[in-house]
Design a protein around this motif. Structure first.
Motif, PDB file in Angstrom:
ATOM      1  N   SER A   1      -6.219  -5.159  -5.944  1.00 36.04           N
ATOM      2  CA  SER A   1      -4.921  -4.536  -6.215  1.00 36.04           C
ATOM      3  C   SER A   1      -4.466  -3.719  -5.015  1.00 36.04           C
ATOM      4  O   SER A   1      -5.275  -3.253  -4.200  1.00 36.04           O
ATOM      5  N   GLY A   2      -3.171  -3.563  -4.897  1.00 41.74           N
ATOM      6  CA  GLY A   2      -2.606  -2.686  -3.886  1.00 41.74           C
ATOM      7  C   GLY A   2      -2.611  -1.259  -4.387  1.00 41.74           C
ATOM      8  O   GLY A   2      -3.525  -0.843  -5.102  1.00 41.74           O
ATOM      9  N   ARG A   3      -1.582  -0.503  -4.037  1.00 38.48           N
ATOM     10  CA  ARG A   3      -1.505   0.900  -4.452  1.00 38.48           C
ATOM     11  C   ARG A   3      -1.364   1.016  -5.960  1.00 38.48           C
ATOM     12  O   ARG A   3      -0.620   0.264  -6.591  1.00 38.48           O
ATOM     13  N   THR A   4      -2.097   1.953  -6.513  1.00 35.05           N
ATOM     14  CA  THR A   4      -1.976   2.322  -7.909  1.00 35.05           C
ATOM     15  C   THR A   4      -1.639   3.804  -7.985  1.00 35.05           C
ATOM     16  O   THR A   4      -1.558   4.496  -6.970  1.00 35.05           O
ATOM     17  N   ASP A   5      -1.466   4.317  -9.189  1.00 40.57           N
ATOM     18  CA  ASP A   5      -1.140   5.732  -9.369  1.00 40.57           C
ATOM     19  C   ASP A   5      -2.253   6.632  -8.853  1.00 40.57           C
ATOM     20  O   ASP A   5      -2.010   7.796  -8.508  1.00 40.57           O
ATOM     21  N   ASP A   6      -3.483   6.111  -8.797  1.00 36.81           N
ATOM     22  CA  ASP A   6      -4.625   6.928  -8.364  1.00 36.81           C
ATOM     23  C   ASP A   6      -4.905   6.833  -6.865  1.00 36.81           C
ATOM     24  O   ASP A   6      -5.780   7.522  -6.350  1.00 36.81           O
ATOM     25  N   THR A   7      -4.174   5.976  -6.169  1.00 32.97           N
ATOM     26  CA  THR A   7      -4.441   5.779  -4.748  1.00 32.97           C
ATOM     27  C   THR A   7      -3.890   6.940  -3.930  1.00 32.97           C
ATOM     28  O   THR A   7      -2.758   7.370  -4.138  1.00 32.97           O
TER      29      THR A   7
ATOM     30  N   LEU B   1       0.781  -1.238   0.000  1.00 31.65           N
ATOM     31  CA  LEU B   1       0.000   0.000   0.000  1.00 31.65           C
ATOM     32  C   LEU B   1       0.817   1.294   0.000  1.00 31.65           C
ATOM     33  O   LEU B   1       0.275   2.347  -0.339  1.00 31.65           O
ATOM     34  N   ALA B   2       2.069   1.241   0.366  1.00 27.38           N
ATOM     35  CA  ALA B   2       2.885   2.460   0.386  1.00 27.38           C
ATOM     36  C   ALA B   2       3.474   2.725  -0.992  1.00 27.38           C
ATOM     37  O   ALA B   2       3.595   1.814  -1.822  1.00 27.38           O
ATOM     38  N   VAL B   3       3.848   3.970  -1.237  1.00 25.80           N
ATOM     39  CA  VAL B   3       4.516   4.303  -2.491  1.00 25.80           C
ATOM     40  C   VAL B   3       5.819   3.525  -2.578  1.00 25.80           C
ATOM     41  O   VAL B   3       6.485   3.258  -1.562  1.00 25.80           O
ATOM     42  N   GLU B   4       6.199   3.155  -3.782  1.00 23.58           N
ATOM     43  CA  GLU B   4       7.367   2.293  -3.971  1.00 23.58           C
ATOM     44  C   GLU B   4       8.648   2.934  -3.472  1.00 23.58           C
ATOM     45  O   GLU B   4       9.545   2.255  -2.975  1.00 23.58           O
ATOM     46  N   ASP B   5       8.747   4.250  -3.631  1.00 26.88           N
ATOM     47  CA  ASP B   5       9.992   4.923  -3.271  1.00 26.88           C
ATOM     48  C   ASP B   5       9.932   5.570  -1.891  1.00 26.88           C
ATOM     49  O   ASP B   5      10.606   6.567  -1.622  1.00 26.88           O
ATOM     50  N   ALA B   6       9.140   5.010  -0.996  1.00 34.71           N
ATOM     51  CA  ALA B   6       8.998   5.558   0.349  1.00 34.71           C
ATOM     52  C   ALA B   6      10.343   5.526   1.083  1.00 34.71           C
ATOM     53  O   ALA B   6      10.940   4.466   1.256  1.00 34.71           O
ATOM     54  N   THR B   7      10.787   6.692   1.509  1.00 32.94           N
ATOM     55  CA  THR B   7      12.053   6.778   2.237  1.00 32.94           C
ATOM     56  C   THR B   7      11.885   7.401   3.615  1.00 32.94           C
ATOM     57  O   THR B   7      12.843   7.434   4.396  1.00 32.94           O
ATOM     58  N   SER B   8      10.692   7.893   3.927  1.00 36.06           N
ATOM     59  CA  SER B   8      10.481   8.526   5.232  1.00 36.06           C
ATOM     60  C   SER B   8       9.374   7.797   5.990  1.00 36.06           C
ATOM     61  O   SER B   8       8.396   7.339   5.411  1.00 36.06           O
ATOM     62  N   MET B   9       9.544   7.706   7.299  1.00 35.26           N
ATOM     63  CA  MET B   9       8.571   7.020   8.147  1.00 35.26           C
ATOM     64  C   MET B   9       8.310   7.834   9.394  1.00 35.26           C
ATOM     65  O   MET B   9       9.240   8.338  10.029  1.00 35.26           O
TER      66      MET B   9
END
Length: 331
Positions: free
Chosen positions: A283-289, A127-135
């Motif tokens: 589906s998990g996250r998509t561009d519209d999520t 569910l998170a964006v693929e390039d997630a670098t911050s938490m």
């Protein structure tokens, strides 16, 4: 044939998060396919001690392995101050499904922390964006540690923002990870504007609002584990794509339990269960999520899956204390 006794250090060593994450993901998939048995979590309420016991049995079959077990766990909030004991104490009985032999008795407290972090990691991966670098983290208690450790297994986390009213607890968390991440204290809104947010508090009045999170943030709502607990405002939940672990548990005692029973959220507002994402029926996250929320109540199949990992690794390393619990000796 002997039973293994595995203490908290054994569980911590052998519940390797990468493996536990994989096992919990398999458990979610088995649950969705109908290859599990998991009676509803039962409670023994003890108001005279400001606490309760919870009984969590389960069986699962992933197709490659099957496992069964029972976790006996409590929540006693007065323990730390009055008895110098943890709020949560758990014991896990791990059994052979074919013979019912008790293969292991292990610490369930550390196991719970590991499998809860693993569940959040599975949800984050879908569910998170693929390039997630911050938490971000709201709450710097014991669960926050495994949240960060597990989620950093599935996303390249670099920056961590932690919100907690207890300065001593916050400082301890920052000190623990200062060498691994760019970690600092901050407000709830600063934590919520990270790519991934985990909330790990026991509050009954929501503390994270719609404006506290970014439009792309994935939120793991971990703290609500009993009726009446509620970390996220209704406005935030209404704006989010909501994924749950189990409908019965989440509507009874998860993050959505309060607005669901008050009629502000209905089944139409729930996107689906995490198992549906795992097996690919949703589906998990998509561009519209936009904002996503994972309502994690903690399932007994997660404990059994984590116990499977711990037991197998302990056996491989010839570790643990072996004893003749049921009197069969070397039979």
């Amino acid at each position: 044939m002997h039973t293994l006794l595995l203490d908290d250090e054994d569980v911590d060593e052998y519940a390797v998060l990468a493996d536990v994450i994989d096992a919990v993901e398999e458990a979610f998939g088995a649950f969705e396919r109908g290859d599990t048995q998991m009676p509803v979590k039962s409670y023994i309420e003890l108001p005279q001690y400001n606490g309760d016991f919870r009984s969590m049995p389960a069986y699962l079959d992933t197709g490659e392995w099957d496992a069964a077990g029972l976790k006996w766990v409590n929540v006693h909030p007065d323990n730390p101050a009055e008895y110098d004991l943890p709020t949560v104490l758990g014991t896990m009985i791990y059994s052979d499904p074919e013979t019912a032999f008790p293969l292991a008795i292990m610490d369930g407290t550390t196991l719970t922390m590991k499998r809860t972090g693993a569940a959040a990691a599975v949800a984050t991966d879908y569910l998170a964006v693929e390039d997630a670098t911050s938490m971000g983290l709201v709450g710097a208690g014991v669960q926050s540690y495994t949240q960060l450790e597990a989620i950093s297994e599935v996303r390249p986390i670099e920056e961590v923002v932690v919100a907690d009213q207890d300065d001593e607890r916050l400082e301890a968390f920052v000190d623990a990870y200062d060498d691994e991440f760019d970690v600092r204290g901050g407000s709830i809104s600063e934590a919520g504007h990270c790519d991934v947010l985990s909330t790990v508090t026991p509050v009954r009045e929501p503390i994270v609002g719609r404006d506290d999170v970014a439009d792309h943030t994935h939120v793991n709502a971990i703290g609500a584990d009993a009726k009446g607990k509620h970390e996220l405002t209704d406005a935030l939940l209404e704006a989010a794509t909501i994924v749950i672990d189990d409908h019965d548990q989440c509507t009874h005692s998860g993050e959505i339990n309060v607005p669901y029973h008050e009629g502000r959220l209905t089944d139409e507002d729930i996107y689906g269960e995490i198992g549906e994402l795992v097996v690919g029926s949703l589906s998990g996250r998509t561009d519209d999520t936009g904002i996503t929320v994972f309502d994690s109540t903690g399932l007994a199949i997660q404990d059994v899956a984590a116990a499977h990992v711990v037991y197998d690794r302990a056996r491989e390393n010839d570790d643990g204390y072996a004893f003749d619990l049921v009197g069969v000796g070397d039979a």
